[in-house]
Design a protein around this motif. Structure first.
Motif, PDB file in Angstrom:
ATOM      1  N   ILE A   4       0.856  -1.182   0.000  1.00 24.79           N
ATOM      2  CA  ILE A   4       0.000   0.000   0.000  1.00 24.79           C
ATOM      3  C   ILE A   4       0.893   1.233   0.000  1.00 24.79           C
ATOM      4  CG2 ILE A   4      -1.745   1.281   1.279  1.00 24.79           C
ATOM      5  CD1 ILE A   4      -2.704  -1.382   2.389  1.00 24.79           C
ATOM      6  N   PRO A   5       0.659   2.153  -0.948  1.00 25.17           N
ATOM      7  CA  PRO A   5       1.516   3.342  -0.978  1.00 25.17           C
ATOM      8  C   PRO A   5       1.244   4.263   0.208  1.00 25.17           C
ATOM      9  CG  PRO A   5      -0.233   3.539  -2.596  1.00 25.17           C
ATOM     10  CD  PRO A   5      -0.331   2.160  -2.013  1.00 25.17           C
ATOM     11  N   LEU A  19      -5.598  12.296  -0.906  1.00 24.47           N
ATOM     12  CA  LEU A  19      -5.678  13.539  -1.661  1.00 24.47           C
ATOM     13  C   LEU A  19      -5.690  13.262  -3.155  1.00 24.47           C
ATOM     14  CD1 LEU A  19      -5.649  16.654  -1.640  1.00 24.47           C
ATOM     15  CD2 LEU A  19      -3.170  16.504  -1.745  1.00 24.47           C
ATOM     16  N   VAL A  20      -4.859  12.327  -3.597  1.00 20.56           N
ATOM     17  CA  VAL A  20      -4.828  11.965  -5.012  1.00 20.56           C
ATOM     18  C   VAL A  20      -6.156  11.331  -5.421  1.00 20.56           C
ATOM     19  CG1 VAL A  20      -3.661  10.522  -6.722  1.00 20.56           C
ATOM     20  CG2 VAL A  20      -2.325  11.696  -4.981  1.00 20.56           C
ATOM     21  N   ALA A  21      -6.704  10.467  -4.579  1.00 21.94           N
ATOM     22  CA  ALA A  21      -7.989   9.834  -4.873  1.00 21.94           C
ATOM     23  C   ALA A  21      -9.113  10.858  -4.917  1.00 21.94           C
ATOM     24  CB  ALA A  21      -8.297   8.760  -3.841  1.00 21.94           C
ATOM     25  N   SER A  22      -9.077  11.848  -4.025  1.00 23.98           N
ATOM     26  CA  SER A  22     -10.143  12.859  -4.018  1.00 23.98           C
ATOM     27  C   SER A  22     -10.050  13.781  -5.231  1.00 23.98           C
ATOM     28  CB  SER A  22     -10.114  13.656  -2.722  1.00 23.98           C
ATOM     29  OG  SER A  22      -8.903  14.374  -2.619  1.00 23.98           O
ATOM     30  N   ILE A  23      -8.840  14.090  -5.673  1.00 20.84           N
ATOM     31  CA  ILE A  23      -8.697  14.923  -6.874  1.00 20.84           C
ATOM     32  C   ILE A  23      -9.204  14.170  -8.099  1.00 20.84           C
ATOM     33  CG2 ILE A  23      -6.996  15.953  -8.429  1.00 20.84           C
ATOM     34  CD1 ILE A  23      -5.394  16.735  -5.920  1.00 20.84           C
ATOM     35  N   LEU A  24      -8.833  12.892  -8.214  1.00 19.12           N
ATOM     36  CA  LEU A  24      -9.316  12.087  -9.335  1.00 19.12           C
ATOM     37  C   LEU A  24     -10.828  11.880  -9.269  1.00 19.12           C
ATOM     38  CD1 LEU A  24      -6.497   9.415  -9.596  1.00 19.12           C
ATOM     39  CD2 LEU A  24      -6.898  11.366 -11.100  1.00 19.12           C
ATOM     40  N   GLY A  25     -11.363  11.706  -8.058  1.00 17.76           N
ATOM     41  CA  GLY A  25     -12.816  11.566  -7.887  1.00 17.76           C
ATOM     42  C   GLY A  25     -13.562  12.830  -8.263  1.00 17.76           C
ATOM     43  N   LEU A  26     -12.984  13.977  -7.934  1.00 17.06           N
ATOM     44  CA  LEU A  26     -13.620  15.243  -8.291  1.00 17.06           C
ATOM     45  C   LEU A  26     -13.603  15.458  -9.802  1.00 17.06           C
ATOM     46  CD1 LEU A  26     -14.950  17.787  -7.185  1.00 17.06           C
ATOM     47  CD2 LEU A  26     -12.693  18.825  -7.112  1.00 17.06           C
ATOM     48  N   ILE A  27     -12.500  15.098 -10.436  1.00 14.06           N
ATOM     49  CA  ILE A  27     -12.424  15.224 -11.899  1.00 14.06           C
ATOM     50  C   ILE A  27     -13.446  14.306 -12.568  1.00 14.06           C
ATOM     51  CG2 ILE A  27     -10.948  14.751 -13.889  1.00 14.06           C
ATOM     52  CD1 ILE A  27      -8.600  15.720 -12.164  1.00 14.06           C
ATOM     53  N   ALA A  28     -13.581  13.078 -12.067  1.00 15.34           N
ATOM     54  CA  ALA A  28     -14.564  12.146 -12.624  1.00 15.34           C
ATOM     55  C   ALA A  28     -15.989  12.627 -12.387  1.00 15.34           C
ATOM     56  CB  ALA A  28     -14.368  10.758 -12.018  1.00 15.34           C
ATOM     57  N   ALA A  29     -16.255  13.220 -11.230  1.00 16.34           N
ATOM     58  CA  ALA A  29     -17.595  13.719 -10.931  1.00 16.34           C
ATOM     59  C   ALA A  29     -17.951  14.922 -11.796  1.00 16.34           C
ATOM     60  CB  ALA A  29     -17.702  14.082  -9.455  1.00 16.34           C
ATOM     61  N   THR A  60     -14.588   9.079  -5.275  1.00 16.64           N
ATOM     62  CA  THR A  60     -13.411   9.074  -4.408  1.00 16.64           C
ATOM     63  C   THR A  60     -13.282   7.749  -3.668  1.00 16.64           C
ATOM     64  OG1 THR A  60     -13.518  11.463  -4.120  1.00 16.64           O
ATOM     65  CG2 THR A  60     -12.285  10.221  -2.469  1.00 16.64           C
ATOM     66  N   ILE A  61     -14.382   7.230  -3.165  1.00 19.82           N
ATOM     67  CA  ILE A  61     -14.350   5.946  -2.464  1.00 19.82           C
ATOM     68  C   ILE A  61     -13.977   4.817  -3.420  1.00 19.82           C
ATOM     69  CG2 ILE A  61     -15.792   4.229  -1.302  1.00 19.82           C
ATOM     70  CD1 ILE A  61     -17.279   6.603  -0.022  1.00 19.82           C
ATOM     71  N   LEU A  62     -14.546   4.821  -4.628  1.00 17.88           N
ATOM     72  CA  LEU A  62     -14.236   3.775  -5.604  1.00 17.88           C
ATOM     73  C   LEU A  62     -12.776   3.827  -6.038  1.00 17.88           C
ATOM     74  CD1 LEU A  62     -17.411   3.717  -7.867  1.00 17.88           C
ATOM     75  CD2 LEU A  62     -16.636   1.983  -6.263  1.00 17.88           C
ATOM     76  N   ILE A  63     -12.295   5.002  -6.359  1.00 18.31           N
ATOM     77  CA  ILE A  63     -10.902   5.133  -6.792  1.00 18.31           C
ATOM     78  C   ILE A  63      -9.956   4.807  -5.659  1.00 18.31           C
ATOM     79  CG2 ILE A  63      -9.161   6.819  -7.545  1.00 18.31           C
ATOM     80  CD1 ILE A  63     -11.376   8.145  -9.201  1.00 18.31           C
ATOM     81  N   GLY A  64     -10.278   5.240  -4.465  1.00 19.65           N
ATOM     82  CA  GLY A  64      -9.423   4.955  -3.322  1.00 19.65           C
ATOM     83  C   GLY A  64      -9.374   3.488  -2.981  1.00 19.65           C
ATOM     84  N   SER A  65     -10.487   2.783  -3.083  1.00 16.23           N
ATOM     85  CA  SER A  65     -10.487   1.383  -2.693  1.00 16.23           C
ATOM     86  C   SER A  65      -9.975   0.468  -3.792  1.00 16.23           C
ATOM     87  CB  SER A  65     -11.902   0.950  -2.280  1.00 16.23           C
ATOM     88  OG  SER A  65     -12.767   1.059  -3.384  1.00 16.23           O
ATOM     89  N   ILE A  66     -10.221   0.809  -5.046  1.00 20.56           N
ATOM     90  CA  ILE A  66      -9.814  -0.086  -6.134  1.00 20.56           C
ATOM     91  C   ILE A  66      -8.379   0.155  -6.554  1.00 20.56           C
ATOM     92  CG2 ILE A  66     -10.227  -0.683  -8.545  1.00 20.56           C
ATOM     93  CD1 ILE A  66     -13.207  -0.182  -8.010  1.00 20.56           C
ATOM     94  N   PHE A  67      -8.028   1.389  -6.856  1.00 19.51           N
ATOM     95  CA  PHE A  67      -6.725   1.665  -7.435  1.00 19.51           C
ATOM     96  C   PHE A  67      -5.636   1.919  -6.397  1.00 19.51           C
ATOM     97  CE2 PHE A  67      -9.607   3.053 -10.902  1.00 19.51           C
ATOM     98  CZ  PHE A  67      -9.245   2.063 -11.799  1.00 19.51           C
TER      99      PHE A  67
END
Length: 70
Positions: A4-5, A19-29, A60-67
């Protein structure tokens, strides 16, 4: 066992994985909300900004848990 990083290094700046997951989640949303507006599907929602907030949390939850593996 997967490692885990603990942090991401982007251009020499260390960022936490959430923070990276939330930024990617916001872009996807934002992209999903733009597509909903483009195809006029956002008219079926009572409060579209609340849908954007909910989508960003879900992504954010999906990206954080999967990737990232948080």
């Amino acid at each position: 066992m997967m490692r885990i990083p603990h942090e991401f290094s982007i251009a020499g700046i260390y960022l936490p994985p959430l923070l990276v997951a939330s930024i990617l989640g916001l872009i996807a949303a934002v992209t999903t909300a733009w597509l909903l507006d483009r195809y006029r599907l956002s008219r079926f929602f009572i409060h579209p900004p609340l849908v954007l907030c909910g989508l960003s949390v879900i992504y954010t939850i999906l990206i954080g848990s999967i990737f990232i593996g948080i």
